[in-house]
Design a protein around this motif. Sequence first.
Motif, PDB file in Angstrom:
ATOM      1  N   LYS A  88      39.051  48.034  49.405  1.00  0.00           N
ATOM      2  CA  LYS A  88      39.292  47.394  47.626  1.00  0.00           C
ATOM      3  C   LYS A  88      40.459  46.492  48.093  1.00  0.00           C
ATOM      4  O   LYS A  88      40.566  45.230  47.738  1.00  0.00           O
ATOM      5  N   TYR A 133      39.182  43.498  49.984  1.00  0.00           N
ATOM      6  CA  TYR A 133      38.398  42.651  49.033  1.00  0.00           C
ATOM      7  C   TYR A 133      39.135  41.733  48.065  1.00  0.00           C
ATOM      8  O   TYR A 133      38.798  40.630  48.136  1.00  0.00           O
ATOM      9  N   ARG A 134      40.203  42.311  47.867  1.00  0.00           N
ATOM     10  CA  ARG A 134      41.113  41.573  46.930  1.00  0.00           C
ATOM     11  C   ARG A 134      41.779  40.462  47.637  1.00  0.00           C
ATOM     12  O   ARG A 134      41.810  39.231  47.048  1.00  0.00           O
ATOM     13  N   ARG A 135      42.324  40.743  48.811  1.00  0.00           N
ATOM     14  CA  ARG A 135      42.495  39.594  49.950  1.00  0.00           C
ATOM     15  C   ARG A 135      41.689  38.664  50.092  1.00  0.00           C
ATOM     16  O   ARG A 135      42.060  37.502  50.217  1.00  0.00           O
ATOM     17  N   MET A 193      40.820  36.460  47.071  1.00  0.00           N
ATOM     18  CA  MET A 193      41.952  35.511  46.511  1.00  0.00           C
ATOM     19  C   MET A 193      41.920  34.454  47.682  1.00  0.00           C
ATOM     20  O   MET A 193      41.873  33.261  47.137  1.00  0.00           O
ATOM     21  N   TYR A 237      31.439  43.769  49.365  1.00  0.00           N
ATOM     22  CA  TYR A 237      32.191  44.778  48.433  1.00  0.00           C
ATOM     23  C   TYR A 237      31.303  45.623  47.452  1.00  0.00           C
ATOM     24  O   TYR A 237      31.512  46.887  47.298  1.00  0.00           O
TER      25      TYR A 237
END
Length: 187
Positions: free
Chosen positions: A20, A23-25, A28, A53
């Motif tokens: 997670k 994935y966020r990094r 962005m 993801y």
Amino acid sequence: MTTLYATLGVPADATLDEIKLAYRRAAMKWHPDRNPGREAESHAAFQQIRDAYAILSDAEQRQVYDDVFEREMRRWEAEHAAQEAEERQAQEQARRVAQDHYEKMVAVAMRYADQGHARDVLFGILLGKDCETELAGRIADSVHALHQSRHACAESQAAAPADACTARTEIPTSPFEAFWQGLFRFR
């Protein structure tokens, strides 16, 4: 080949929380709104990140992916090993063919050198037998030198009854041995 794990930048044994966070990094970094002028590239990268993801965050899909990936990697490794074995076998065969050719060319050169032909004649004969120029030159030089050495040895044996070509001169280990050998030529 890029794996889904590599797409997110996590190891294959990553936890769900690590997936997670990665994935966020990545989202962005590659979101199309954050990459003006590179929208097409960032859209494609962002889509790959989302797909990775989606599979890795679902335990069942991740297990299926891991099983299929492992099976395909074993298949690929087996194919790769078979291909390398074929290449090694082909290289060995080529080496044997080259060795056989070399031995035949040396035999031809030796036969003509024994008949008394000069180095240039040996070289020309080897070229006529489809021998590569550099190899023909090396063989002709070597065989001619060997033949000349044998000829010189035979002449010196005829001139001196002692075995002049194979006699070894022993190096004395003490002054007494040097004196003894020098005085009596004792060997």
